[in-house]
Design a protein around this motif. Structure first.
Motif, mmCIF file in Angstrom:
data_model
loop_
_atom_site.group_PDB
_atom_site.id
_atom_site.type_symbol
_atom_site.label_atom_id
_atom_site.label_comp_id
_atom_site.label_asym_id
_atom_site.label_seq_id
_atom_site.Cartn_x
_atom_site.Cartn_y
_atom_site.Cartn_z
ATOM 1 N N UNK A 56 -4.365 10.677 -7.164
ATOM 2 C CA UNK A 56 -3.476 11.772 -6.804
ATOM 3 C C UNK A 56 -2.749 12.396 -7.992
ATOM 4 N N UNK A 57 -2.923 11.846 -9.177
ATOM 5 C CA UNK A 57 -2.163 12.350 -10.321
ATOM 6 C C UNK A 57 -2.497 13.811 -10.593
ATOM 7 N N UNK B 36 4.464 10.383 -6.867
ATOM 8 C CA UNK B 36 5.502 10.720 -7.822
ATOM 9 C C UNK B 36 4.965 10.850 -9.243
ATOM 10 N N UNK B 37 3.627 10.849 -9.364
ATOM 11 C CA UNK B 37 3.027 11.053 -10.685
ATOM 12 C C UNK B 37 2.869 9.790 -11.480
ATOM 13 N N UNK C 201 0.822 -1.203 0.000
ATOM 14 C CA UNK C 201 0.000 0.000 0.000
ATOM 15 C C UNK C 201 0.854 1.249 0.000
ATOM 16 N N UNK C 202 1.920 1.244 0.808
ATOM 17 C CA UNK C 202 2.786 2.418 0.862
ATOM 18 C C UNK C 202 3.495 2.631 -0.460
ATOM 19 N N UNK C 203 3.891 1.538 -1.095
ATOM 20 C CA UNK C 203 4.535 1.682 -2.404
ATOM 21 C C UNK C 203 3.572 2.257 -3.425
ATOM 22 N N UNK C 204 2.308 1.867 -3.343
ATOM 23 C CA UNK C 204 1.323 2.421 -4.264
ATOM 24 C C UNK C 204 1.133 3.905 -4.028
ATOM 25 N N UNK C 205 1.103 4.316 -2.744
ATOM 26 C CA UNK C 205 0.992 5.731 -2.442
ATOM 27 C C UNK C 205 2.194 6.493 -2.959
ATOM 28 N N UNK C 206 3.375 5.891 -2.833
ATOM 29 C CA UNK C 206 4.580 6.549 -3.328
ATOM 30 C C UNK C 206 4.511 6.710 -4.840
ATOM 31 N N UNK D 139 -10.712 14.975 0.910
ATOM 32 C CA UNK D 139 -10.655 13.523 0.903
ATOM 33 C C UNK D 139 -11.374 12.923 -0.287
ATOM 34 N N UNK D 140 -12.442 13.578 -0.725
ATOM 35 C CA UNK D 140 -13.243 13.055 -1.833
ATOM 36 C C UNK D 140 -12.476 13.116 -3.151
ATOM 37 N N UNK D 141 -11.751 14.200 -3.397
ATOM 38 C CA UNK D 141 -11.050 14.383 -4.677
ATOM 39 C C UNK D 141 -10.062 13.238 -4.932
#
Length: 614
Positions: A540-541, A331-332, A322-327, A532-534
């Motif tokens: 996050x891109x 990072x785009x 999960x953390x790797x996915x967030x990273x 939080x909704x966005x």
């Protein structure tokens, strides 16, 4: 002229050296990231949300008689005024003066929201250091303009720079606020907590002007002295900002240290392997080296695999995936298959691994922790890792794991901006912020009409509005599994409805305190729901641009507060209750939004279940 040398006693030299040594020892004992976070939170408090302290600042301006010469029928101080309270001893009551105060406040509030899009773009292109320094420069310049502004009957000549001063203060606040969010990447296991803390400190920033009011009431110190002193403090912090902010944002798992030689925080080993080790250590693994399989899937379908040779070590926690996915998102990397998938997966499980699985968030309580119907995309990925067998020696599937709202996340920024969910959440933000903005700009006037001549309740309103972080447990309870964003939007609209109705009919001053708490909670859950909704819907891109665009639209829509406040003060002769009733009706009409969001989430949950079963 010869240079004069002043003798320095040995005791002074010893004191300086001892103090420097003590400070250096303290810096070595405290983790660099904690010291960095503490300085950043202090900066957030000093500059990020000053415009929310306007009710206290308007008390000072009115007590000094700013724009008092515009009043044709000046009234004497009310008989209940306390002569020792400078904020109520010399004020006049007239619509012309109040209208000028409305213009000043609305300029600052508009720029506070409108600048978010620009600051987000600057942050993405030039990094946190440039963005934070630009924001701090604007706030310092705004304080100087406030200090030189004087527009009273006795001032000659008059300098009316109040509007550009407040506009600059509001414009610079988001720059300092946004530039500190990347520090949460230094705390992988507490990333959300750090981001929530940043938002909580932002909400307390309005207390700075409340402290101004306390100093003014106690000694009658002028606003010029207050703002010049504050500007001097911010100039000192300007150098600190340059030292603590990096040129580029920290990535998840980065580590920092304090360099005594350079007198700044510097990045340690920033390689992906080092960040992986730091992340694994942060989330609670006890092994020194954790064998991880790094699967990289590019757009052409090629894969690369690397792992640690120590196959007998305990496996990595599924939380690393999960953390790797967030990273990757930060990072785009995006969420579509074309952008590739980066995930950290544990090696094949052995019997020894079964016996050493940790309990806790992903052990015996995993089912409870991941039972939310409206969980985050990260939680969905973790749920898959917990519910399915760990990776075997077979090739990694080339399709990414099913994520929520795949359709909306695969769109471009322009396409996302024209989707119905984005338009709906923008309407929700704009209307809710408008009615909050209206009350914030006219709260002192409304409370004075209800008998708050010594501005005691105005101060209480400032304090309760600034400490809305006390509602974090309630907001978290709603968002983390007990209804999610549809319910949080519904709660916000219900609070707004109750606040406007009660404010229109309730006049006793003690009864205003529950209304202050209701307004504070409504403000907190509004922004918690929106921000939080966005990312939950669109990823996050394009988060910065989507949030900035919605903030700009809401800021432009919020300019309606100017004619509304002017109409209430002048045309309606300070009859604010009628406007609050209109706001209450609008909140009733907006009740269709949570129903739409609930159906949106329900439909996506069904699609996700169908993809997972297939």
């Amino acid at each position: 002229m010869p240079v004069q040398h002043f003798p320095v006693s040995p005791e002074t030299v010893d004191w300086v050296l001892t103090s420097r040594g003590v400070m250096l020892r303290l810096l070595r004992r405290v983790e660099a990231r904690h010291a960095l976070l503490g300085v950043a939170l202090t900066q957030t408090f000093l500059v990020s949300g000053l415009v929310f302290g306007w009710p206290s600042l308007s008390v000072i301006f009115k007590g000094e008689g700013q724009f008092g010469q515009l009043c044709t029928n000046s009234s004497e101080p009310s008989s209940g005024a306390n002569p020792t309270n400078h904020s109520s001893a010399f004020h006049v009551e007239c619509s012309e003066q109040e209208t000028q105060f409305v213009f000043i406040f609305q300029a600052g509030f508009f720029s506070q929201f409108a600048s978010r899009l620009l600051m987000g773009i600057l942050l993405d292109r030039y990094g946190p250091r440039v963005t934070a320094l630009l924001g701090a420069s604007c706030v310092i310049l705004g304080c100087v303009l406030f200090a030189v502004s004087e527009n009273t009957a006795s001032s000659s000549p008059t300098v009316n720079a109040f509007i550009p001063a407040h506009l600059l203060i509001g414009f610079g606040g988001p720059g300092c606020h946004f530039s500190n969010f990347h520090l949460s990447n230094l705390f992988p296991a507490r990333k959300n907590t750090i981001m929530s803390t940043q938002s909580a400190i932002f909400s307390t920033s309005g207390l700075v002007f409340y402290f101004f009011q306390l100093a003014y009431d106690a000694s009658g110190v002028s606003h010029k002295t207050l703002f010049l002193s504050f500007a001097g403090l911010l100039v000192c912090f300007f150098g600190v900002t340059y030292r603590i902010q990096p040129r580029r944002a920290y990535k998840l798992g980065d580590r920092v240290r304090f360099s005594v030689a350079r007198w700044e925080f510097v990045l340690m080993d920033s390689s992906p392997a080092a960040r992986t080790d730091a992340t694994a250590s942060e989330v609670g693994d006890t092994s020194d080296k954790i064998p991880l399989r790094l699967h990289r899937q590019d757009s052409d379908g090629e894969e690369s695999l690397s792992s640690s040779p120590e196959s007998s070590s305990p496996p990595a926690s599924p939380r690393l995936s999960a953390i790797a996915l967030e990273q990757r998102d930060s990072e785009g990397g995006g969420d579509s298959a074309a952008r590739g998938l980066l995930a950290l997966e544990p090696p094949p499980m052995t019997d020894h691994h079964h016996q050493s699985q940790p309990s806790g968030a992903f052990g015996e309580n995993a089912g409870l922790a991941l039972s939310s119907s409206f969980s985050s995309p990260t939680a969905d990925l973790v749920k898959q890792n917990v519910a399915t067998p760990l990776v075997s020696a077979e090739p990694t599937p080339k399709l990414p794991p099913p994520l929520r709202f795949q359709y909306y996340r695969s769109l471009t920024f322009k396409q996302q901006a024209f989707t119905l969910p984005y338009i709906a959440i923008t309407v929700f933000l704009s209307v809710t912020v408008l009615q909050m903005q209206f009350y914030l700009g006219t709260s002192r006037t409304q409370l004075e009409d209800k008998g708050d001549t010594d501005h005691v309740y105005n101060g209480i309103y400032n304090i309760l509005g600034a400490i809305n972080f006390i509602f974090i447990p309630i907001s978290g309870y709603i968002l983390d599994g007990h209804g999610g964003y549809p319910v949080s939007v519904l709660v916000t609209l219900v609070c707004a409805l109750l606040f406007n109705v009660l404010n229109a009919v309730v006049n006793p001053l003690p009864a205003q305190i529950p209304l202050f708490l209701l307004w504070s909670f409504m403000r907190f859950i509004t922004f918690s729901s929106f921000f939080g909704f966005i990312p939950d819907l669109f990823g996050f891109v394009n988060f910065g641009k989507l949030a900035g665009l919605a903030s700009l639209i809401s800021a432009a829509f919020g300019l309606l507060a100017i004619p509304l406040a002017t109409m209430c003060i002048s045309t309606l002769e300070r009859q604010f209750w009628q406007t609050h009733i209109v706001f209450a009706v609008v909140m009733l009409l907006e009740m269709v939004l949570p129903l739409y969001f609930w159906r949106l989430y329900r439909r996506d949950a069904a699609l996700l279940a169908l993809r997972s079963s297939g």
